[in-house]
Design a protein around this motif. Structure first.
Motif, PDB file in Angstrom:
ATOM      1  N   THR A   1       0.829  -1.204   0.000  1.00 13.34           N
ATOM      2  CA  THR A   1       0.000   0.000   0.000  1.00 13.34           C
ATOM      3  C   THR A   1       0.868   1.259   0.000  1.00 13.34           C
ATOM      4  N   ALA A   2       1.922   1.250   0.801  1.00 17.03           N
ATOM      5  CA  ALA A   2       2.826   2.403   0.841  1.00 17.03           C
ATOM      6  C   ALA A   2       3.502   2.598  -0.508  1.00 17.03           C
ATOM      7  N   LEU A   3       3.876   1.504  -1.152  1.00 11.65           N
ATOM      8  CA  LEU A   3       4.496   1.611  -2.472  1.00 11.65           C
ATOM      9  C   LEU A   3       3.538   2.202  -3.493  1.00 11.65           C
ATOM     10  N   ILE A   4       2.286   1.803  -3.429  1.00 13.29           N
ATOM     11  CA  ILE A   4       1.278   2.335  -4.354  1.00 13.29           C
ATOM     12  C   ILE A   4       1.101   3.833  -4.138  1.00 13.29           C
ATOM     13  N   TYR A   5       1.023   4.249  -2.873  1.00 12.59           N
ATOM     14  CA  TYR A   5       0.878   5.676  -2.574  1.00 12.59           C
ATOM     15  C   TYR A   5       2.071   6.466  -3.093  1.00 12.59           C
ATOM     16  N   ARG A   6       3.281   5.930  -2.880  1.00 13.28           N
ATOM     17  CA  ARG A   6       4.480   6.628  -3.363  1.00 13.28           C
ATOM     18  C   ARG A   6       4.488   6.705  -4.886  1.00 13.28           C
TER      19      ARG A   6
END
Length: 50
Positions: free
Chosen positions: A4-9
């Protein structure tokens, strides 16, 4: 880093126009997604190799 953090970044970098960094983050995301295996898949693989 979580998926999820990777998608946001990736979204933030896409808005900012950071395409090179986005490609690196996507590669990391794909690798992370492939590392997750269900318990059923592990047990099945163990049975096949035994």
């Amino acid at each position: 880093m979580t998926a999820t953090a990777l998608i946001y970044r990736m979204i933030i970098n896409a808005i900012a126009g950071e395409n090179e960094l986005n490609e690196q983050l996507y590669e990391t995301y794909v690798k992370e997604q492939r590392l997750h295996v269900t318990i059923a898949e592990m047990l099945q693989a163990k049975r096949e190799t035994a």
